[in-house]
Design an enzyme around this catalytic site. Structure first.
Site, PDB file in Angstrom:
ATOM      1  N   ASP A 172       7.421  -3.721  11.474  1.00  0.00           N
ATOM      2  CA  ASP A 172       7.564  -4.072  10.061  1.00  0.00           C
ATOM      3  C   ASP A 172       8.638  -5.148   9.957  1.00  0.00           C
ATOM      4  O   ASP A 172       9.792  -4.915  10.293  1.00  0.00           O
ATOM      5  CB  ASP A 172       7.955  -2.826   9.248  1.00  0.00           C
ATOM      6  CG  ASP A 172       7.844  -3.015   7.759  1.00  0.00           C
ATOM      7  OD1 ASP A 172       7.891  -4.173   7.285  1.00  0.00           O
ATOM      8  OD2 ASP A 172       7.723  -2.001   7.050  1.00  0.00           O
ATOM      9  N   GLN A 205      -2.331   2.351  -3.695  1.00  0.00           N
ATOM     10  CA  GLN A 205      -0.938   2.597  -4.068  1.00  0.00           C
ATOM     11  C   GLN A 205      -0.518   1.718  -5.241  1.00  0.00           C
ATOM     12  O   GLN A 205       0.187   2.174  -6.143  1.00  0.00           O
ATOM     13  CB  GLN A 205      -0.002   2.340  -2.878  1.00  0.00           C
ATOM     14  CG  GLN A 205      -0.021   3.439  -1.855  1.00  0.00           C
ATOM     15  CD  GLN A 205       1.132   3.305  -0.870  1.00  0.00           C
ATOM     16  OE1 GLN A 205       2.180   2.756  -1.185  1.00  0.00           O
ATOM     17  NE2 GLN A 205       0.929   3.816   0.317  1.00  0.00           N
ATOM     18  N   ARG A 217       9.449  -6.721   7.076  1.00  0.00           N
ATOM     19  CA  ARG A 217       9.882  -6.887   5.687  1.00  0.00           C
ATOM     20  C   ARG A 217      11.393  -6.722   5.531  1.00  0.00           C
ATOM     21  O   ARG A 217      12.031  -5.996   6.292  1.00  0.00           O
ATOM     22  CB  ARG A 217       9.172  -5.883   4.776  1.00  0.00           C
ATOM     23  CG  ARG A 217       7.687  -6.148   4.665  1.00  0.00           C
ATOM     24  CD  ARG A 217       6.994  -5.108   3.849  1.00  0.00           C
ATOM     25  NE  ARG A 217       6.960  -3.839   4.575  1.00  0.00           N
ATOM     26  CZ  ARG A 217       6.349  -2.742   4.139  1.00  0.00           C
ATOM     27  NH1 ARG A 217       5.736  -2.749   2.956  1.00  0.00           N
ATOM     28  NH2 ARG A 217       6.350  -1.642   4.847  1.00  0.00           N
TER      29      ARG A 217
END
Length: 188
Positions: free
Chosen positions: A121, A66, A123
């Site tokens: 997650d 990515q 983040r």
């Protein structure tokens, strides 16, 4: 938010010639990789650090692919990659490797994070709002498959989502399936 900002420097790479600048947030140093000229609607990739994928080309994830696809896109179309120091969905490298160990015994990425006491997650994206405000960016095309990133930005208008579709391999098929089915990532 107490942020220290570096000077701007040129960085030639295999993908093209970029400008780079660092935004230091406490102990985390986030890198902004820019290809000018910036348009009225800026192409932006928010990429969280993945040492194993970005630097060692791990096949267990799609992160390195990515990043490469994003740098190629930004080189051709202009814009910026915000490289955030949030290793392992912000659980850190040590915990990420411990999660890998749990995955080796059969858990998926989310189950492994939960086993270690983390959310799927961890983040956050406040620094992204800060950086985009700093550059006076008001409208973006966001290079992402992650619906959380689309919901997490508050200072800009997201005009378009540009998908980054990576061909699965034998090692990351399960990982991508979990991202799609359990985390809502748009992989098609």
């Amino acid at each position: 938010m107490n942020i220290e900002i570096s000077k701007i420097a040129n960085l030639p790479t295999e993908f093209g010639k970029f400008e780079v600048q660092v935004f230091k947030e406490n102990e985390k140093e986030h890198l902004v990789i820019t290809k000018k000229p910036l348009q009225k609607i800026v192409n932006v990739r928010i990429h969280s650090e993945c040492l194993t994928g970005d630097a060692i080309s791990s096949l267990k994830c799609d992160c390195g692919d990515q990043l490469k696809a994003s740098l190629n896109y930004i080189e051709k179309h202009g814009g910026m990659v915000l490289y955030l120091r949030q290793e392992g969905r912000n659980i850190g490298l040590l915990n990420k490797i411990n999660a890998y160990n749990l995955q080796d015994s059969g858990l998926d990425t989310i189950e492994a994070n939960h086993q270690l006491g983390f959310k799927a997650d961890e983040r956050t994206y406040e620094i992204v709002d800060f950086i985009l405000k700093y550059y006076n960016i008001k409208k973006i095309n966001l290079l992402t498959n992650n619906p959380d990133k689309l919901k997490s930005l508050h200072c800009v208008e997201i005009v378009d989502r540009i998908p980054i579709i990576i061909k699965p391999n034998e090692y990351n098929q399960g990982y991508l399936k979990v991202k799609e089915e359990k985390m809502g990532h748009m992989l098609k």
